[in-house]
Each structure stands twice: as C-alpha cells, then as structure tokens.
Design an enzyme around this catalytic site. Structure first.
Site, mmCIF file in Angstrom:
data_model
loop_
_atom_site.group_PDB
_atom_site.id
_atom_site.type_symbol
_atom_site.label_atom_id
_atom_site.label_comp_id
_atom_site.label_asym_id
_atom_site.label_seq_id
_atom_site.Cartn_x
_atom_site.Cartn_y
_atom_site.Cartn_z
ATOM 1 C CB THR A 142 -21.587 -51.881 118.381
ATOM 2 O OG1 THR A 142 -21.385 -51.886 116.960
ATOM 3 C CG2 THR A 142 -20.512 -51.002 119.019
ATOM 4 C CG PHE A 183 -22.017 -48.958 122.801
ATOM 5 C CD1 PHE A 183 -21.576 -47.787 122.207
ATOM 6 C CD2 PHE A 183 -22.836 -49.804 122.072
ATOM 7 C CE1 PHE A 183 -21.945 -47.456 120.912
ATOM 8 C CE2 PHE A 183 -23.212 -49.484 120.769
ATOM 9 C CZ PHE A 183 -22.764 -48.312 120.194
#
Length: 284
Positions: A172, A174
């Site tokens: 992921t 960020f």
C-alpha cells in the site's frame, strides 16, 4: 510532532506514520476526512493516508479529499501489507462464522475468504485494527478480524492464520500530508516527483492526449494517471497525475504553464521525494 491517521492503534496507517516520522506522537481519528480536516486546520503537523494498494487499487475517496482540502503532499512510502486472521484466545479456524475488517483488507484477502471461510458472514468495518478491537470486545469465539499482527498483540487476540493476502507482493502506498502553507523542507538534491490535479477544457478535441503530451515533449516521466468524475458535470472528468521532477524546476514549470493553457483548472498538490518501499524490516 503530532501525526494523524485514520483508524485505531495498531493500524497499518499507524505503522506508516512511524516509518515516515520515527518517534512521532500518533493521533488516531475516525475517518479519512477527519485526517484532512485536522491537517488543514493545523491541529496536527502531518497526516498519513493510504492512496493505493497493489492488489485492490486506488482509495478513491482520498483522491477526492486531496482536491477538496487545502493540504499538500510532502512525502510517500510503500508499505508491505501482511494480513492475519485473529480471534479471541480459544477460537479455532473451523469455528469462525463471522469475519470483520476494512473493505480494502477484505478485497486483498478475497481468495482466502472464498476458499477457507466461504460460509462465513463478511462484515466491512471502518479499520483493520478497529475490527480487531471490536472482536476483542465481543463475548464470542466465532468472530474473527483481518488485520496487522500488531493489532492482535494490541487487543489480546490470537492469530489463527497468516499471510492471507491474495499475492505475496501486497503493498500500500501512503502519502504524508501537510498544511498548504507549511514551509518546504525537501533538499533539492533529492529525486522528486510532483502530483497535480487538472480538468481539461471542454470541447477541445484530443484534450487528454494534448495534456499528457506536455510532459512527453519534455522527456518527463509520468508515474501515475488517475481519473475521477467531475461532480456536477456528468460525463466530465478530472485527472490526477504523478510526474517526474520538482515543481520549482524550470522544465516542469514550463510543462505546467503549457498544461494550464489547455486546462479549465489546474492545481499542484505537492513535490516530494519518491518514497522507499518498507518491508517491515528494511527499506529499499
């Protein structure tokens, strides 16, 4: 330094905050929008938000918030995401009838859920660590949460299964957010990327092609192109771009000046160092 993130203690966003800002004071907030509001109002120094996952795609609501709030992007990191199934001590995988987690996590683990817990009720929640907190508060051995291993430790749960994600290379990305008027701290020696959002002018043939060509003509690499519907104008779109370079460099400034000529609206969301990949033990 106070760093806001969405969710509960033990969430992946908290881990990303600690990686980007070691030793920071984390501030858990209920929603993504709350993080943007806290940064815009300067009740925190920075905010951490997820923007895309390698298995389940973009976090679209955060693209919308980037346009609607007066914040800027100052950094990024790619965090390896490993999901664990956790339940109260004494529970067994065969007895799980209900699974709670954030929709993104559920999507990243859909193969495991289908093959191992196909008859269980799947319950979307506001956060992975929040799901663990909810399961810990229940008086049941048939409920489980999907989330980070740290959440199991934080809320006293036992891990029933590990690495639930549908592919081992699950990351992921960020973003770190700052108030729009925060001073720039980035060294000019660092390789930078710049994020922008723009809306092409109406009734211009080949508008998107011409928009992207302003970077191609100057040998500037595009890392990401994301489209979102333009609210109030059905069939119209705005575009988010991540492009190579620093907004203060002459070559990118010329590209943006050119883009502005063929756009109805253009906003620079920030220039920031290209983020490293964090595997939990070392960065690359």
């Amino acid at each position: 330094m106070k760093i806001a993130f969405q969710g509960e203690i033990g969430a992946f966003s908290e881990e990303a905050a600690g990686y980007l800002y070691p030793g920071c004071d984390v501030v858990p907030l209920p929603s993504m929008e709350d993080v943007f509001i806290a940064v815009e109002n300067q009740t925190v120094a920075r905010g951490i938000i997820p923007i895309e996952n390698s298995l389940f795609g973009s976090v679209h609501i955060n693209y919308d918030h980037l346009r609607n709030y007066r914040v800027k992007i100052t950094g990024e990191a790619k965090l390896r995401i490993r999901h664990y199934l956790m339940a109260k001590p004494g529970a067994h995988l065969e007895g799980i009838k209900r699974v709670l987690s954030h929709p993104q996590a559920l999507g990243q683990c859909q193969v495991f859920l289908r093959e191992k817990l196909g008859s269980s009720d799947i319950v979307p929640t506001y956060d992975t660590a929040g799901a663990a907190k909810l399961v810990a508060a229940e008086n049941s051995l048939s409920s489980a949460a999907i989330g980070p291993a740290r959440a199991a430790l934080e809320y006293g749960l036992q891990i029933l299964a590990e690495d639930l994600q549908s592919h081992a290379l699950n990351y992921t990305r960020f973003l770190a957010l700052a108030p729009e008027d925060a001073p720039r701290l980035t060294s000019s020696k660092e390789p930078l990327k710049t994020s922008i959002v723009f809306t092409p002018k109406e009734n211009v043939p080949g508008a998107l092609f011409k928009s992207l060509a302003v970077f191609f003509l100057r040998d500037l690499d595009l890392y990401k192109v994301e489209s979102r519907p333009l609210i109030g104008r059905p069939g119209a779109y705005l575009f988010y771009l991540d492009v190579e370079g620093d907004v203060e460099s002459p070559i990118l400034q010329r590209a943006l000046e050119h883009l502005n000529e063929i756009s109805a609206d253009l906003r620079v969301l920030g220039s920031y160092p290209r983020g490293q990949t964090w595997n939990g033990e070392e960065s690359t």
